[in-house]
Design a protein around this motif. Structure first.
Motif, PDB file in Angstrom:
ATOM      1  N   ALA A  95      27.151  14.689   7.150  1.00  0.00           N
ATOM      2  CA  ALA A  95      27.939  13.600   7.734  1.00  0.00           C
ATOM      3  C   ALA A  95      28.260  12.533   6.694  1.00  0.00           C
ATOM      4  O   ALA A  95      29.355  11.952   6.688  1.00  0.00           O
ATOM      5  CB  ALA A  95      27.192  12.975   8.911  1.00  0.00           C
ATOM      6  N   GLN A  96      27.305  12.269   5.782  1.00  0.00           N
ATOM      7  CA  GLN A  96      27.548  11.281   4.723  1.00  0.00           C
ATOM      8  C   GLN A  96      28.552  11.813   3.702  1.00  0.00           C
ATOM      9  O   GLN A  96      29.406  11.073   3.215  1.00  0.00           O
ATOM     10  CB  GLN A  96      26.230  10.926   4.030  1.00  0.00           C
ATOM     11  CG  GLN A  96      25.303  10.077   4.896  1.00  0.00           C
ATOM     12  CD  GLN A  96      23.993   9.793   4.188  1.00  0.00           C
ATOM     13  OE1 GLN A  96      23.279  10.713   3.789  1.00  0.00           O
ATOM     14  NE2 GLN A  96      23.687   8.514   4.026  1.00  0.00           N
ATOM     15  N   LEU A  97      28.444  13.092   3.375  1.00  0.00           N
ATOM     16  CA  LEU A  97      29.406  13.699   2.449  1.00  0.00           C
ATOM     17  C   LEU A  97      30.821  13.643   3.019  1.00  0.00           C
ATOM     18  O   LEU A  97      31.796  13.386   2.307  1.00  0.00           O
ATOM     19  CB  LEU A  97      29.019  15.149   2.163  1.00  0.00           C
ATOM     20  CG  LEU A  97      27.743  15.381   1.352  1.00  0.00           C
ATOM     21  CD1 LEU A  97      27.391  16.865   1.333  1.00  0.00           C
ATOM     22  CD2 LEU A  97      27.902  14.856  -0.061  1.00  0.00           C
ATOM     23  N   GLU A  98      30.920  13.876   4.309  1.00  0.00           N
ATOM     24  CA  GLU A  98      32.226  13.831   4.965  1.00  0.00           C
ATOM     25  C   GLU A  98      32.757  12.399   4.988  1.00  0.00           C
ATOM     26  O   GLU A  98      33.942  12.156   4.705  1.00  0.00           O
ATOM     27  CB  GLU A  98      32.118  14.378   6.387  1.00  0.00           C
ATOM     28  CG  GLU A  98      33.460  14.530   7.080  1.00  0.00           C
ATOM     29  CD  GLU A  98      33.337  15.171   8.451  1.00  0.00           C
ATOM     30  OE1 GLU A  98      34.397  15.481   9.040  1.00  0.00           O
ATOM     31  OE2 GLU A  98      32.213  15.357   8.947  1.00  0.00           O
ATOM     32  N   ALA A  99      31.891  11.425   5.288  1.00  0.00           N
ATOM     33  CA  ALA A  99      32.309  10.023   5.332  1.00  0.00           C
ATOM     34  C   ALA A  99      32.753   9.541   3.960  1.00  0.00           C
ATOM     35  O   ALA A  99      33.640   8.690   3.838  1.00  0.00           O
ATOM     36  CB  ALA A  99      31.168   9.148   5.848  1.00  0.00           C
TER      37      ALA A  99
END
Length: 257
Positions: free
Chosen positions: A5-9
């Motif tokens: 989720a952090q990589l996507e954000a």
């Protein structure tokens, strides 16, 4: 150890129909830093011929592209010393020029210059030299850049590169001394605007001269110094052989807008 989720954000991965994949696969990476040197995004140049040739991070909680300048973290001290910034179009232009000794160089991350980027430059510079490519896209970027920067009260000049030659190509082929001379010969905004207007309206008829003046005057209206605006109008009327009083009246309407 970083959650998907952090990589996507952060714009590093994209979710597709078959799952998540690396946005920047098969690309040469350019870290984009804020003015304090913190990495906030990336640019990636294609290594395998895939399109687009350059891919930037999307806008994220950390990165808004119109609010940063590529290379500013490294160039800000040199810009502050000389009070002059050189602005080029691309990552490679910026990296090659910096490596070649032109330390006060930055790039607007593949976009037209924004007021936020202009204000960043104004923290360190009084004068900006635009050194964009000598093609139609480069001319449009130059004209947009002039509009943004003169409105902020910066002195703007334009380096006239040979057609088809990028700044990094010029430096590698001609050397630092000749590139410095190119920057020294850079033209002021009045000459650049008038030349661009005459290319658009090359005829000598009265209608062409009036159209050329109407092309130039909206940018002159952005100049904060009233005395300088007045002098530009006098020069414009003289060069185009138009009535100075009529040109000044047209300018006043532009300034009010």
């Amino acid at each position: 150890g970083v959650a998907a989720a952090q990589l996507e954000a952060a714009g590093l991965i994209v979710r597709g129909t078959s799952g998540a994949y690396d946005r920047f696969r098969h690309r040469l990476m350019f870290p984009i830093m804020d003015v304090r040197g913190r990495v906030v995004g990336f640019g990636g140049r294609s290594l395998g011929g895939q399109e687009p040739k350059y891919l930037n991070s999307p806008e994220t909680p950390l990165y808004t592209k119109g609010q940063h300048l590529f290379g500013l973290a490294q160039a800000k001290e040199a810009i502050a010393r000389s009070r002059t910034a050189v602005v080029v179009e691309g990552y490679f232009d910026c990296v090659v020029l910096s490596d070649g000794g032109v330390a006060n160089v930055v790039s607007p991350l593949g976009t037209a210059l924004t007021p936020e980027q202009g204000r960043l430059l104004k923290r360190y510079a009084d004068r900006v030299i635009l050194a964009f490519d000598a093609d139609a896209a480069g001319e449009q970027a130059t004209l947009r850049g002039i509009d943004v920067l003169v409105e902020l009260g910066l002195r703007v000049h334009v380096a006239e590169l040979p057609a088809g030659i990028d700044p990094d190509e010029h430096l590698r082929a001609q050397g630092r001394e000749r590139f410095d001379a190119l920057l020294e010969r850079s033209a002021g905004i009045f000459d650049v605007l008038l030349q661009s207007a005459k290319h658009r309206y090359p005829g000598g008829a009265t209608e062409d001269k009036v159209s050329a003046a109407r092309f130039v005057l909206p940018t002159i209206a952005r100049v904060p110094d009233a005395m300088l605006r007045s002098e530009y109008v006098r020069l414009l009327a003289e060069r185009l052989r138009l009535d100075e009083h009529a040109a000044a009246n047209h300018l006043r309407r532009q300034v009010k807008r």
